[in-house]
Design an enzyme around this catalytic site. Structure first.
Site, short mmCIF file in Angstrom:
data_model
loop_
_atom_site.label_atom_id
_atom_site.label_comp_id
_atom_site.label_asym_id
_atom_site.label_seq_id
_atom_site.Cartn_x
_atom_site.Cartn_y
_atom_site.Cartn_z
N GLU A 211 3.23 8.26 8.14
CA GLU A 211 3.16 7.50 9.39
C GLU A 211 4.54 7.08 9.89
O GLU A 211 5.47 6.86 9.12
CB GLU A 211 2.27 6.28 9.23
CG GLU A 211 2.67 5.33 8.13
CD GLU A 211 1.58 4.33 7.78
OE1 GLU A 211 0.40 4.70 7.76
OE2 GLU A 211 1.93 3.17 7.50
N GLN B 223 0.82 -1.21 0.00
CA GLN B 223 0.00 0.00 0.00
C GLN B 223 0.85 1.25 0.00
O GLN B 223 2.05 1.21 0.29
CB GLN B 223 -0.91 0.02 1.22
CG GLN B 223 -0.19 -0.07 2.55
CD GLN B 223 -1.14 -0.28 3.71
OE1 GLN B 223 -1.54 0.67 4.38
NE2 GLN B 223 -1.50 -1.54 3.94
N HIS C 168 0.17 5.86 0.54
CA HIS C 168 -0.77 6.88 0.99
C HIS C 168 -0.54 8.17 0.22
O HIS C 168 0.58 8.47 -0.22
CB HIS C 168 -0.61 7.10 2.50
CG HIS C 168 -0.65 5.83 3.29
ND1 HIS C 168 -1.72 4.96 3.25
CD2 HIS C 168 0.27 5.25 4.12
CE1 HIS C 168 -1.47 3.92 4.03
NE2 HIS C 168 -0.27 4.08 4.56
N ARG D 193 -4.06 0.48 -2.38
CA ARG D 193 -3.46 -0.84 -2.28
C ARG D 193 -2.80 -1.25 -3.59
O ARG D 193 -3.23 -0.86 -4.67
CB ARG D 193 -4.52 -1.87 -1.87
CG ARG D 193 -5.06 -1.60 -0.47
CD ARG D 193 -6.13 -2.59 -0.06
NE ARG D 193 -6.57 -2.30 1.30
CZ ARG D 193 -7.51 -1.40 1.60
NH1 ARG D 193 -8.12 -0.73 0.61
NH2 ARG D 193 -7.85 -1.16 2.85
N HIS E 63 4.69 0.15 0.87
CA HIS E 63 5.14 -0.62 2.02
C HIS E 63 4.12 -1.69 2.39
O HIS E 63 2.97 -1.65 1.96
CB HIS E 63 5.38 0.29 3.23
CG HIS E 63 4.17 1.06 3.66
ND1 HIS E 63 3.78 2.23 3.05
CD2 HIS E 63 3.25 0.83 4.63
CE1 HIS E 63 2.68 2.69 3.63
NE2 HIS E 63 2.35 1.85 4.59
#
Length: 373
Positions: A120, A83, A85, A260, A241
């Site tokens: 993140e 995935q 982001h 994804r 990742h």
């Protein structure tokens, strides 16, 4: 201050024991993948003893009812999907387009569930936490593929293609199952059954969960990293990742936007993913903490407005208002001018806006604090 809690998210890849053991409670019998300590609408935390959502507490303080970050416990017993982001601009655009198209926010084929980016940090809590993260140097990928190939022409051809590049073209060919890809995946899985080394181990692990998925081979283009307890990664927008296994603390912008790229039965939007991915190769995106004080480290990634502070073995620091503290080992004391409480392992507290708190880890304790910078 308000003690907060939540119920674990039962995603299929979650551990059935890790989060329960850390919290000192009986396992539910179902996968327990993530425990959210925030206000995101997907799973807002609750105030202990008041049966009220944390959003109500924050709204009563004069805020909008939401925290700008999301702190999680994450426990992976099997690999997550590949995935990436979006950036803030991509998230805003994508959300508005899907809203205009009338796609329900909880629809399985929806890409953007909010307007926010999702950079993140993942901090290892287990003694070992494994992940795939970011494209590595194509020469390294080609060498790993040739090691697995052991002279097989299909995989030797893949290695040569990776060397020629461009990386984006190779990735698109693999993820769309272009000509010859299924043969390559099947060959890699067969050779990995008896092969040795990291490449064979990676293919075996992923094929056990997702046989025939192109992501099994895409993984060979990525960095594989093993974190020790207390080590961390920072995954910015566009970084592809997948967490492979272990228990960690994750801190991100308050978002649930995921594009994804395989290793999943869920929706994969190839065109949108290609628009989000950063194909720049590089080393694993480890983040080195700043030592704030004895026993206190701060993870402060560039370009984001949150930070994760870790105190252990008697470490003490002052957390700003609007923070969330989570005890991950032993116990910790949290004290404001108005109150003092002790957190046991697995317990969390929200520190009200407008006040700060002295956070002290017990000699055998460890606590993490998420806050806005």
């Amino acid at each position: 201050m308000f003690r907060i809690t939540n119920d674990p998210r039962p995603y299929a890849w979650g551990s059935r024991t890790a989060i329960a053991e850390l919290r000192g409670v009986a396992p539910s019998g179902e996968p327990e993948a993530e425990l959210w300590f925030g206000t995101h609408h997907g799973s807002p935390a609750r105030v202990v003893g008041e049966d009220a959502p944390l959003t109500e507490v924050i709204a009563a303080e004069g805020g909008d009812g939401h925290l700008p970050y999301l702190l999680k416990l994450l426990a992976a017993a099997s690999p997550l999907s590949l995935q990436a982001h979006p950036t803030a601009e991509q998230a805003q655009r994508g959300f508005e387009l899907e809203e205009a198209a009338g796609i329900p926010v909880d629809a399985p084929h929806r890409n953007y569930r909010d307007r926010s980016p999702k950079p993140e940090v993942i901090l290892a809590v287990s003694e070992r936490f494994e992940a795939l993260c970011g494209f590595r140097d194509p020469a390294e990928s080609a060498a790993a593929i040739r090691e697995l190939a052991d002279g097989d022409p299909a995989l030797e051809g893949l290695a040569a293609r990776v060397e020629r590049g461009p990386l984006r073209d190779v990735f698109e060919w693999l993820i769309t199952s272009g000509e010859g890809v299924q043969e390559i995946v099947a060959t890699a899985e067969r050779l990995a059954e008896t092969g040795e080394g990291v490449a064979a181990d990676t293919v075996r692990m992923l094929a056990a969960e997702y046989p025939g998925d192109p992501g099994v081979v895409i993984a060979l283009l990525l960095n594989r990293v093993a974190l020790r307890r207390g080590e961390a990664l920072f995954l910015p927008a566009g970084n592809i990742h997948a967490y492979l296994g272990g228990l960690g603390v994750e801190l991100m912008t308050a978002s649930d936007n995921v594009l994804r790229g395989g290793l999943t039965p869920k929706h994969v939007d190839v065109d949108e993913l290609l628009g989000v991915l950063d194909f720049t190769p590089g080393p694993p995106p480890r983040i080195v903490p700043e030592q704030v004080d004895a026993g206190v480290d701060a993870f402060r990634p560039e370009g984001v407005d949150f930070e994760l502070v870790r105190a252990r073995e008697g470490g003490t620091f002052v957390a700003p208002g609007g923070s969330v503290a989570l005890c991950i080992s032993g116990s910790a004391d949290v004290r404001t001018d108005a109150a003092e409480l002790t957190l046991s392992q697995g317990e969390a507290v929200y520190i009200s806006r407008g006040e700060s708190a002295r956070v002290h880890a017990a000699p055998q304790g460890e606590v993490v604090v998420a806050s806005q910078r």
